[in-house]
Design a protein around this motif. Structure first.
Motif, PDB file in Angstrom:
ATOM      1  N   GLY A 141       0.829  -1.197   0.000  1.00 28.64           N
ATOM      2  CA  GLY A 141       0.000   0.000   0.000  1.00 28.64           C
ATOM      3  C   GLY A 141       0.864   1.248   0.000  1.00 28.64           C
ATOM      4  N   LEU A 142       0.318   2.348  -0.461  1.00 34.85           N
ATOM      5  CA  LEU A 142       1.005   3.629  -0.390  1.00 34.85           C
ATOM      6  C   LEU A 142       0.932   4.130   1.047  1.00 34.85           C
ATOM      7  CD1 LEU A 142      -0.469   5.243  -3.620  1.00 34.85           C
ATOM      8  CD2 LEU A 142       1.648   3.936  -3.381  1.00 34.85           C
ATOM      9  N   VAL A 143       2.037   4.626   1.562  1.00 37.89           N
ATOM     10  CA  VAL A 143       2.132   5.063   2.953  1.00 37.89           C
ATOM     11  C   VAL A 143       1.899   6.567   3.052  1.00 37.89           C
ATOM     12  CG1 VAL A 143       3.594   5.136   5.013  1.00 37.89           C
ATOM     13  CG2 VAL A 143       3.828   3.241   3.379  1.00 37.89           C
ATOM     14  N   LEU A 144       1.040   6.969   3.987  1.00 32.09           N
ATOM     15  CA  LEU A 144       0.758   8.384   4.216  1.00 32.09           C
ATOM     16  C   LEU A 144       0.876   8.706   5.696  1.00 32.09           C
ATOM     17  CD1 LEU A 144      -1.615   7.249   1.985  1.00 32.09           C
ATOM     18  CD2 LEU A 144      -1.762   9.718   1.681  1.00 32.09           C
ATOM     19  N   ASP A 145       1.001   9.983   5.994  1.00 32.55           N
ATOM     20  CA  ASP A 145       1.025  10.435   7.381  1.00 32.55           C
ATOM     21  C   ASP A 145      -0.234   9.956   8.099  1.00 32.55           C
ATOM     22  OD1 ASP A 145       2.139  11.715   9.521  1.00 32.55           O
ATOM     23  OD2 ASP A 145       2.179  13.694   8.600  1.00 32.55           O
ATOM     24  N   LYS A 146      -0.101   9.648   9.376  1.00 35.54           N
ATOM     25  CA  LYS A 146      -1.258   9.209  10.157  1.00 35.54           C
ATOM     26  C   LYS A 146      -2.321  10.305  10.185  1.00 35.54           C
ATOM     27  CE  LYS A 146      -3.359   6.179  12.750  1.00 35.54           C
ATOM     28  NZ  LYS A 146      -3.800   4.899  12.160  1.00 35.54           N
ATOM     29  N   GLY A 147      -3.526   9.943   9.771  1.00 30.77           N
ATOM     30  CA  GLY A 147      -4.619  10.908   9.748  1.00 30.77           C
ATOM     31  C   GLY A 147      -4.550  11.894   8.606  1.00 30.77           C
ATOM     32  N   SER A 148      -3.777  11.587   7.576  1.00 29.94           N
ATOM     33  CA  SER A 148      -3.622  12.512   6.454  1.00 29.94           C
ATOM     34  C   SER A 148      -4.956  12.758   5.743  1.00 29.94           C
ATOM     35  CB  SER A 148      -2.610  11.953   5.447  1.00 29.94           C
ATOM     36  OG  SER A 148      -2.581  12.734   4.268  1.00 29.94           O
ATOM     37  N   ALA A 149      -5.204  14.012   5.401  1.00 23.39           N
ATOM     38  CA  ALA A 149      -6.403  14.352   4.629  1.00 23.39           C
ATOM     39  C   ALA A 149      -6.325  13.791   3.215  1.00 23.39           C
ATOM     40  CB  ALA A 149      -6.565  15.869   4.579  1.00 23.39           C
ATOM     41  N   LEU A 150      -5.128  13.406   2.777  1.00 22.82           N
ATOM     42  CA  LEU A 150      -4.954  12.861   1.431  1.00 22.82           C
ATOM     43  C   LEU A 150      -5.319  11.382   1.335  1.00 22.82           C
ATOM     44  CD1 LEU A 150      -1.493  14.375   0.362  1.00 22.82           C
ATOM     45  CD2 LEU A 150      -3.777  15.303  -0.009  1.00 22.82           C
ATOM     46  N   THR A 151      -5.412  10.688   2.463  1.00 28.33           N
ATOM     47  CA  THR A 151      -5.619   9.235   2.439  1.00 28.33           C
ATOM     48  C   THR A 151      -6.830   8.812   1.608  1.00 28.33           C
ATOM     49  OG1 THR A 151      -4.512   8.979   4.572  1.00 28.33           O
ATOM     50  CG2 THR A 151      -5.902   7.161   3.845  1.00 28.33           C
ATOM     51  N   PRO A 152      -8.024   9.409   1.816  1.00 25.62           N
ATOM     52  CA  PRO A 152      -9.162   8.985   0.993  1.00 25.62           C
ATOM     53  C   PRO A 152      -8.981   9.332  -0.478  1.00 25.62           C
ATOM     54  CG  PRO A 152      -9.778  10.857   2.369  1.00 25.62           C
ATOM     55  CD  PRO A 152      -8.446  10.385   2.864  1.00 25.62           C
ATOM     56  N   CYS A 153      -8.308  10.446  -0.772  1.00 29.75           N
ATOM     57  CA  CYS A 153      -8.089  10.839  -2.168  1.00 29.75           C
ATOM     58  C   CYS A 153      -7.167   9.844  -2.862  1.00 29.75           C
ATOM     59  CB  CYS A 153      -7.480  12.238  -2.236  1.00 29.75           C
ATOM     60  SG  CYS A 153      -8.393  13.507  -1.325  1.00 29.75           S
ATOM     61  N   VAL A 154      -6.079   9.470  -2.184  1.00 30.38           N
ATOM     62  CA  VAL A 154      -5.120   8.527  -2.752  1.00 30.38           C
ATOM     63  C   VAL A 154      -5.752   7.144  -2.890  1.00 30.38           C
ATOM     64  CG1 VAL A 154      -2.893   7.385  -2.365  1.00 30.38           C
ATOM     65  CG2 VAL A 154      -3.130   9.833  -1.919  1.00 30.38           C
ATOM     66  N   THR A 155      -6.533   6.739  -1.891  1.00 28.67           N
ATOM     67  CA  THR A 155      -7.223   5.444  -1.968  1.00 28.67           C
ATOM     68  C   THR A 155      -8.204   5.417  -3.126  1.00 28.67           C
ATOM     69  OG1 THR A 155      -6.968   4.768   0.336  1.00 28.67           O
ATOM     70  CG2 THR A 155      -8.949   4.022  -0.786  1.00 28.67           C
ATOM     71  N   ASN A 156      -8.949   6.503  -3.303  1.00 23.30           N
ATOM     72  CA  ASN A 156      -9.877   6.567  -4.438  1.00 23.30           C
ATOM     73  C   ASN A 156      -9.133   6.422  -5.757  1.00 23.30           C
ATOM     74  OD1 ASN A 156     -12.076   6.966  -2.769  1.00 23.30           O
ATOM     75  ND2 ASN A 156     -12.016   9.191  -2.918  1.00 23.30           N
ATOM     76  N   ALA A 157      -7.951   7.041  -5.843  1.00 27.75           N
ATOM     77  CA  ALA A 157      -7.147   6.962  -7.066  1.00 27.75           C
ATOM     78  C   ALA A 157      -6.692   5.531  -7.315  1.00 27.75           C
ATOM     79  CB  ALA A 157      -5.945   7.900  -6.960  1.00 27.75           C
ATOM     80  N   VAL A 158      -6.197   4.855  -6.279  1.00 29.58           N
ATOM     81  CA  VAL A 158      -5.749   3.458  -6.429  1.00 29.58           C
ATOM     82  C   VAL A 158      -6.924   2.563  -6.821  1.00 29.58           C
ATOM     83  CG1 VAL A 158      -4.806   1.453  -5.215  1.00 29.58           C
ATOM     84  CG2 VAL A 158      -3.801   3.718  -4.840  1.00 29.58           C
ATOM     85  N   ASN A 159      -8.060   2.751  -6.167  1.00 32.56           N
ATOM     86  CA  ASN A 159      -9.237   1.934  -6.483  1.00 32.56           C
ATOM     87  C   ASN A 159      -9.669   2.126  -7.938  1.00 32.56           C
ATOM     88  OD1 ASN A 159      -9.309   0.993  -3.873  1.00 32.56           O
ATOM     89  ND2 ASN A 159     -10.916   2.392  -3.191  1.00 32.56           N
ATOM     90  N   ALA A 160      -9.612   3.374  -8.413  1.00 38.71           N
ATOM     91  CA  ALA A 160      -9.997   3.653  -9.800  1.00 38.71           C
ATOM     92  C   ALA A 160      -9.032   3.001 -10.782  1.00 38.71           C
ATOM     93  CB  ALA A 160     -10.039   5.168 -10.037  1.00 38.71           C
ATOM     94  N   LEU A 161      -7.747   3.004 -10.447  1.00 40.04           N
ATOM     95  CA  LEU A 161      -6.742   2.385 -11.322  1.00 40.04           C
ATOM     96  C   LEU A 161      -6.895   0.868 -11.358  1.00 40.04           C
ATOM     97  CD1 LEU A 161      -3.623   4.493 -10.278  1.00 40.04           C
ATOM     98  CD2 LEU A 161      -4.859   4.638 -12.453  1.00 40.04           C
ATOM     99  N   ARG A 162      -7.314   0.307 -10.240  1.00 40.32           N
ATOM    100  CA  ARG A 162      -7.571  -1.145 -10.226  1.00 40.32           C
ATOM    101  C   ARG A 162      -8.826  -1.461 -11.043  1.00 40.32           C
ATOM    102  NH1 ARG A 162      -5.877  -5.425  -7.305  1.00 40.32           N
ATOM    103  NH2 ARG A 162      -4.651  -4.153  -5.873  1.00 40.32           N
ATOM    104  N   LYS A 163      -9.866  -0.646 -10.869  1.00 41.63           N
ATOM    105  CA  LYS A 163     -11.142  -0.899 -11.536  1.00 41.63           C
ATOM    106  C   LYS A 163     -11.043  -0.765 -13.047  1.00 41.63           C
ATOM    107  CE  LYS A 163     -16.027   0.471 -11.410  1.00 41.63           C
ATOM    108  NZ  LYS A 163     -17.038   1.364 -10.766  1.00 41.63           N
ATOM    109  N   ASP A 164     -10.293   0.226 -13.532  1.00 33.09           N
ATOM    110  CA  ASP A 164     -10.232   0.432 -14.991  1.00 33.09           C
ATOM    111  C   ASP A 164      -9.148  -0.394 -15.678  1.00 33.09           C
ATOM    112  OD1 ASP A 164      -7.778   1.741 -14.640  1.00 33.09           O
ATOM    113  OD2 ASP A 164      -8.565   3.744 -15.027  1.00 33.09           O
ATOM    114  N   GLY A 165      -8.445  -1.229 -14.893  1.00 29.90           N
ATOM    115  CA  GLY A 165      -7.463  -2.145 -15.480  1.00 29.90           C
ATOM    116  C   GLY A 165      -6.059  -1.585 -15.613  1.00 29.90           C
ATOM    117  N   THR A 166      -5.852  -0.337 -15.171  1.00 31.40           N
ATOM    118  CA  THR A 166      -4.529   0.268 -15.304  1.00 31.40           C
ATOM    119  C   THR A 166      -3.481  -0.482 -14.488  1.00 31.40           C
ATOM    120  OG1 THR A 166      -5.480   2.456 -15.702  1.00 31.40           O
ATOM    121  CG2 THR A 166      -3.186   2.380 -14.975  1.00 31.40           C
ATOM    122  N   LEU A 167      -3.807  -0.848 -13.248  1.00 29.20           N
ATOM    123  CA  LEU A 167      -2.841  -1.574 -12.416  1.00 29.20           C
ATOM    124  C   LEU A 167      -2.470  -2.905 -13.049  1.00 29.20           C
ATOM    125  CD1 LEU A 167      -4.046  -0.979  -8.737  1.00 29.20           C
ATOM    126  CD2 LEU A 167      -2.126   0.099  -9.930  1.00 29.20           C
TER     127      LEU A 167
END
Length: 294
Positions: free
Chosen positions: A250-276
């Motif tokens: 997994g990608l590592v972020l600061d504890k409680g980072s406001a970016l965590t949901p944004c980065v997770t959404n990006a990874v999920n989208a890349l998995r869903k559309d076949g990019t990963l």
């Protein structure tokens, strides 16, 4: 003079409504979840190219040095070559940052998930998601399902091991702080103290020089080591996943980072559309089946 009964009722109703509105406004409201498992598409906090990053308008990504193949190529994370470099830039694009807006930073493997404020927006360095590590940092959703593998010299004592029991009496080695070392300690449970190294390069040298009988690394790294670096070595086998869920990087972020949901959404989208899957096929196609050690 007393107000008429109808007027009195209207006044009481008005006060009651006002008190209720105040109570609702002051009452605790349900928390909006911002964990890595968020499935929302992201509101203003995830506006493309406008995230609350360490440097405004820039996305700072960290990894270790040296940056090993097949995860990176030529020890140059910024070139976009290698599985993790390609994944990092794909995530960056999903977040609204082009290649020129990405800044790379060198951070040692163990420091990436140690407690404390981070100097990066996210780190990508084959860091497996675990409950213990999640006490100190946030993780995105997994971007790669991984297994651990055993490498031995072709003419060494470990080369013919067919199962975990055959490894118990051998001298095994792995990088400190890794799930590779965890597999030695918790799955093999060897009778001899494992050798622990600060870098995989040191573990490879120890194997090459006969200081250990075998080393444990993730499977794609094992294929690269045996094909390009220690060519008189072989993959003895891979371990089964422990538990119900696969081990994931997994990608590592600061504890409680406001970016965590944004980065997770990006990874999920890349998995869903076949990019990963496409990136994996390009850079990790050699990491196919190896014998399973039971």
């Amino acid at each position: 003079m007393h107000p008429a009964p109808g007027a009195l009722r209207r006044a009481v109703a008005a006060v009651t409504i006002g008190l209720l509105a105040t109570a609702v406004g002051c009452a605790p409201q349900p928390d909006e979840k911002t964990s890595g498992g968020s499935s929302s598409s992201g509101g203003p906090a995830c506006a493309k190219g406008e995230l609350a990053t360490r440097t405004s308008g820039r996305l700072t990504i960290a990894t270790d040095e040296p940056a090993y193949e097949p995860w990176f190529k030529d020890d140059k994370p910024a070139n976009g070559e290698g599985f993790e470099s390609a994944v990092a830039y794909a995530v960056a694009r999903r977040l609204g940052y082009d290649k020129g807006s990405v800044v790379w930073q060198s951070v040692p493997f163990n420091k990436a998930f140690a407690p404390g404020v981070k100097t990066f927006d996210f780190d990508i360095n084959q860091v497996s998601i675990s409950a213990e590590r999640e006490k100190a940092v946030d993780f995105s959703s997994g971007y790669y399902d991984v297994r651990q593998a055993v490498i031995a010299l072709k003419d060494g004592k470990a080369a013919k091991a067919a199962g975990i029991a055959d490894l118990k009496g051998l001298k095994l080695g792995a990088q400190v702080g890794t799930t590779s070392l965890d597999y030695i300690t918790n799955v093999v449970k060897p009778s001899r103290q494992p050798a622990v190294y600060s870098k995989n390069d040191q573990a490879k040298s120890a194997l090459r020089n006969g200081q250990v009988d075998a080393i444990v690394v993730d499977l794609p790294t094992a294929f690269y080591i045996t094909s390009a670096e220690v060519t008189n070595a072989k993959i003895v086998g891979q371990f089964e996943n422990q538990g119900d869920a696969p081990e994931q990087f997994g990608l590592v972020l600061d504890k409680g980072s406001a970016l965590t949901p944004c980065v997770t959404n990006a990874v999920n989208a890349l998995r869903k559309d076949g990019t990963l899957a496409k990136i994996e096929q390009r850079w990790l196609s050699d990491a196919v089946d190896a014998p399973v050690l039971k």
